[in-house]
Design an enzyme around this catalytic site. Structure first.
Site: not given
Ligand code: AMP
Length: 113
Positions: A30, A99
């Site tokens: 993340d 996810h």
């Molecule tokens: P959620 O808020 O449960 O939908 O989780 C989405 C997660 O994706 C968050 O923890 C973000 O920090 C992570 N995230 C968003 N874009 C990216 C990216 N390009 N690479 C890695 N993590 C990401």
């Protein structure tokens, strides 16, 4: 889905720091870690959220949990870990592609905030 950021990461169109990959599943770190270890485990195929898990795709979800156990072991999360899937707006889902957050390396409170 063409405008889905996690589909683009799964396709290699957006870079990620990978923790595990096979034909159907990707695990990557993340960008905004909430614990010393914070990995996201996703199906490469687009599934919008946990609310869209069905008989047709639940074998994929079972495989994801095998991957979670393997990655947690490889990353040395021997004291325990937490698996979270935020589903929908009120749960805080910000990316509409299924996810599972794999979080470890610290103690967690219950209930979650
Ligand atoms: P959620 O808020 O449960 O939908 O989780 C989405 C997660 O994706 C968050 O923890 C973000 O920090 C992570 N995230 C968003 N874009 C990216 C990216 N390009 N690479 C890695 N993590 C990401």
């Amino acid at each position: 889905m063409s405008d889905c950021i996690f589909c683009k990461i799964a396709a290699g169109e957006i870079p990620s720091r990978k923790a595990y990959e096979d034909e159907t599943v990707l695990a990557f770190y993340d960008l905004d870690p909430q614990a010393p270890t914070h990995v996201l485990v996703i199906p490469k195929a687009h599934i919008p959220s946990a609310a869209a898990i069905t008989t047709e795709n639940s074998a994929m979800v079972a495989h994801i949990f095998e991957v979670i156990a393997k990655v947690a072991d490889e990353l040395g999360l021997k004291e325990g870990f937490r698996v979270v899937s935020n589903c929908g707006v009120s749960a805080g889902q910000s990316v509409p592609h299924l996810h599972f957050h794999l979080l470890g390396g610290r103690d967690f409170t219950w209930p979650p905030g």
